[in-house]
Enzyme design. Structure first.
Site, PDB file in Angstrom:
ATOM      1  N   HIS A  19      24.186  -2.118  53.993  1.00  0.00           N
ATOM      2  CA  HIS A  19      22.976  -1.856  53.953  1.00  0.00           C
ATOM      3  C   HIS A  19      21.917  -2.704  52.752  1.00  0.00           C
ATOM      4  CE1 HIS A  19      23.859   1.527  56.730  1.00  0.00           C
ATOM      5  NE2 HIS A  19      23.603   0.414  57.426  1.00  0.00           N
ATOM      6  N   HIS A  42      24.512  -3.100  67.593  1.00  0.00           N
ATOM      7  CA  HIS A  42      25.205  -1.529  67.501  1.00  0.00           C
ATOM      8  C   HIS A  42      24.625  -0.439  66.640  1.00  0.00           C
ATOM      9  CE1 HIS A  42      27.978  -4.670  68.980  1.00  0.00           C
ATOM     10  NE2 HIS A  42      28.893  -3.774  69.392  1.00  0.00           N
ATOM     11  N   GLU A 123      22.737   0.828  71.900  1.00  0.00           N
ATOM     12  CA  GLU A 123      23.818   1.812  71.556  1.00  0.00           C
ATOM     13  C   GLU A 123      24.511   2.138  72.821  1.00  0.00           C
ATOM     14  OE1 GLU A 123      25.259   3.124  68.859  1.00  0.00           O
ATOM     15  OE2 GLU A 123      26.401   3.960  70.307  1.00  0.00           O
ATOM     16  N   GLY A 152      24.998  -4.338  73.185  1.00  0.00           N
ATOM     17  CA  GLY A 152      24.313  -5.099  72.413  1.00  0.00           C
ATOM     18  C   GLY A 152      24.679  -6.655  72.401  1.00  0.00           C
ATOM     19  N   ASP A 172      26.879  -5.089  64.197  1.00  0.00           N
ATOM     20  CA  ASP A 172      27.705  -4.201  63.306  1.00  0.00           C
ATOM     21  C   ASP A 172      28.637  -3.204  64.159  1.00  0.00           C
ATOM     22  OD1 ASP A 172      28.790  -2.527  61.254  1.00  0.00           O
ATOM     23  OD2 ASP A 172      26.909  -1.170  61.410  1.00  0.00           O
TER      24      ASP A 172
HETATM   25  N1  SAM Z   1      24.715  -0.132  62.533  1.00  0.00           N
HETATM   26  C1  SAM Z   1      24.789   1.299  62.340  1.00  0.00           C
HETATM   27  C2  SAM Z   1      24.480   1.581  61.014  1.00  0.00           C
HETATM   28  O1  SAM Z   1      24.429   0.507  60.223  1.00  0.00           O
HETATM   29  O2  SAM Z   1      23.983   2.739  60.609  1.00  0.00           O
HETATM   30  C3  SAM Z   1      26.283   1.782  62.471  1.00  0.00           C
HETATM   31  C4  SAM Z   1      26.846   1.158  63.808  1.00  0.00           C
HETATM   32  S1  SAM Z   1      28.635   1.884  64.066  1.00  0.00           S
HETATM   33  C5  SAM Z   1      29.357   0.782  63.148  1.00  0.00           C
HETATM   34  C6  SAM Z   1      28.748   0.967  65.625  1.00  0.00           C
HETATM   35  C7  SAM Z   1      28.022   1.810  66.987  1.00  0.00           C
HETATM   36  O3  SAM Z   1      28.018   0.801  68.002  1.00  0.00           O
HETATM   37  C8  SAM Z   1      28.749   3.096  67.495  1.00  0.00           C
HETATM   38  O4  SAM Z   1      27.667   4.166  67.327  1.00  0.00           O
HETATM   39  C9  SAM Z   1      29.201   2.719  68.668  1.00  0.00           C
HETATM   40  O5  SAM Z   1      29.075   3.874  69.605  1.00  0.00           O
HETATM   41  C10 SAM Z   1      28.355   1.671  69.132  1.00  0.00           C
HETATM   42  N2  SAM Z   1      28.775   0.767  70.483  1.00  0.00           N
HETATM   43  C11 SAM Z   1      30.195   0.197  70.597  1.00  0.00           C
HETATM   44  N3  SAM Z   1      30.022  -0.746  71.440  1.00  0.00           N
HETATM   45  C12 SAM Z   1      28.782  -1.254  71.491  1.00  0.00           C
HETATM   46  C13 SAM Z   1      28.393  -2.127  72.455  1.00  0.00           C
HETATM   47  N4  SAM Z   1      28.931  -3.075  72.906  1.00  0.00           N
HETATM   48  N5  SAM Z   1      26.885  -2.241  72.624  1.00  0.00           N
HETATM   49  C14 SAM Z   1      25.989  -1.389  71.883  1.00  0.00           C
HETATM   50  N6  SAM Z   1      26.572  -0.193  71.022  1.00  0.00           N
HETATM   51  C15 SAM Z   1      27.873  -0.330  70.849  1.00  0.00           C
END
Ligand code: SAM
Length: 298
Positions: A19, A42, A123, A152, A172
């Site tokens: 961040h 993500h 998401e 994503g 991410d």
């Molecule tokens: N970027 C966020 C932050 O910095 O606050 C945190 C994201 S977290 C590490 C990863 C997220 O991606 C999870 O909520 C998960 O459910 C979601 N996710 C997993 N595979 C995905 C995909 N192929 N496309 C979109 N979201 C996905």
């Protein structure tokens, strides 16, 4: 379905690195008037309670944002501007002096955008999607922010190149599926073909897994082959060694380190991180293995 929930990890040392880089990059990209499109591949839930059950169970924020913001957490020098900007932005989501709310990437990004910029949030997890949609609705940001229940890695393709030809992609993933590493590489390679001047920021965990080890090296090759500038920053807070306690119980260290790789970074980013990273390692370090690295090329 995935078991990863970012609520357990919100505000940990990896979020501090990710961040801080995100904020510094966005501050630079929003200096120019032309509209910016930000794609968060993500997104997670968007907002997290650090006094909620998930965060309290893991207590990871205690080794991240809470350690930075704690009274007495000080370095010999004043905090580097990039780190201070991160702390200030998190504080802006909290009315009391203690940090109870932690903004995820969607809310950090939205806070820094101008009215004419756009944010697309991807998401897949149904619970996080529901939470994200509810949190975003409270922003009353109208058409500026779109929440998409899509993959994503694939979903960003239709938004590149963006109308004003200015974009930041934050990638991410949780990497709980091994194939995420390859998907990141494919996504960045494809995105660079669609829109060569976009800024692409990828977070990854530094763990003993060949794919994790190879990812930054392969991203660097990709950027170099495309003739694009790149920046690679890592933060290690502790040893990655698995140990045994006195009772013979195996102790896994949890995530010891992570990295951010940025293709087409702002030209100001390296100097900002040169000041901020040593302070992150000093303030968040848990043992003598705490360290950082910073490399960039063009
Ligand atoms: N970027 C966020 C932050 O910095 O606050 C945190 C994201 S977290 C590490 C990863 C997220 O991606 C999870 O909520 C998960 O459910 C979601 N996710 C997993 N595979 C995905 C995909 N192929 N496309 C979109 N979201 C996905």
């Amino acid at each position: 379905m995935f078991s990863y929930r970012h609520a357990f990890h919100a505000g940990n040392h990896a979020d501090v690195l990710k961040h801080t880089v995100l904020i510094a990059t966005l501050q630079y990209l929003t200096e120019k008037d032309a509209a910016l499109t930000v794609l968060d591949t993500h997104a997670g839930a968007g907002l997290y309670r650090l006094d909620g059950d998930y965060a309290k169970t893991s207590a990871e924020a205690a080794g991240g944002i809470l350690r930075l913001g704690a009274p007495g957490a000080a370095t010999a020098a004043p905090l580097a501007p990039a780190l201070q900007a991160y702390i200030d932005l998190v504080r802006a989501f909290n009315s009391s002096p203690s940090t109870k709310v932690y903004p995820g990437s969607p809310f950090i990004i939205q806070r820094l955008l101008r009215a004419h910029d756009k944010l697309k949030l991807f998401e897949l997890h149904p619970a996080d999607l529901r939470a994200l949609a509810g949190n975003v609705a409270q922003l009353e940001a109208g058409r500026q922010v779109a929440v998409l229940h899509e993959d994503g890695f694939e979903g960003i393709k239709k938004f590149l190149p963006p109308p004003a030809r200015r974009a930041l992609v934050l990638c991410d993933p949780s990497y709980e599926i091994k194939s995420d590493y390859g998907k990141v590489l494919d996504m960045v390679a494809d995105a660079l073909k669609r829109f060569a001047t976009g800024t692409y920021a990828v977070w990854y965990p530094i763990i003993p897994r060949p794919e994790a080890h190879d990812l930054p090296r392969r991203l660097k090759t990709l950027a170099q082959k495309a003739g694009k500038g790149w920046l690679h920053a890592t933060l290690t807070v502790k040893s990655s060694k698995i140990t045994e306690d006195a009772a013979g119980e195996v102790k896994r260290p949890g995530l010891p380190a992570s990295g951010m790789f940025v293709v087409n970074p702002p030209h100001t980013l390296k100097a900002q991180l040169k000041d901020a990273l040593p302070q992150m390692a000093e303030l968040l370090g848990q043992d003598k293995h705490a360290t950082h690295t910073l490399e960039a090329g063009s």
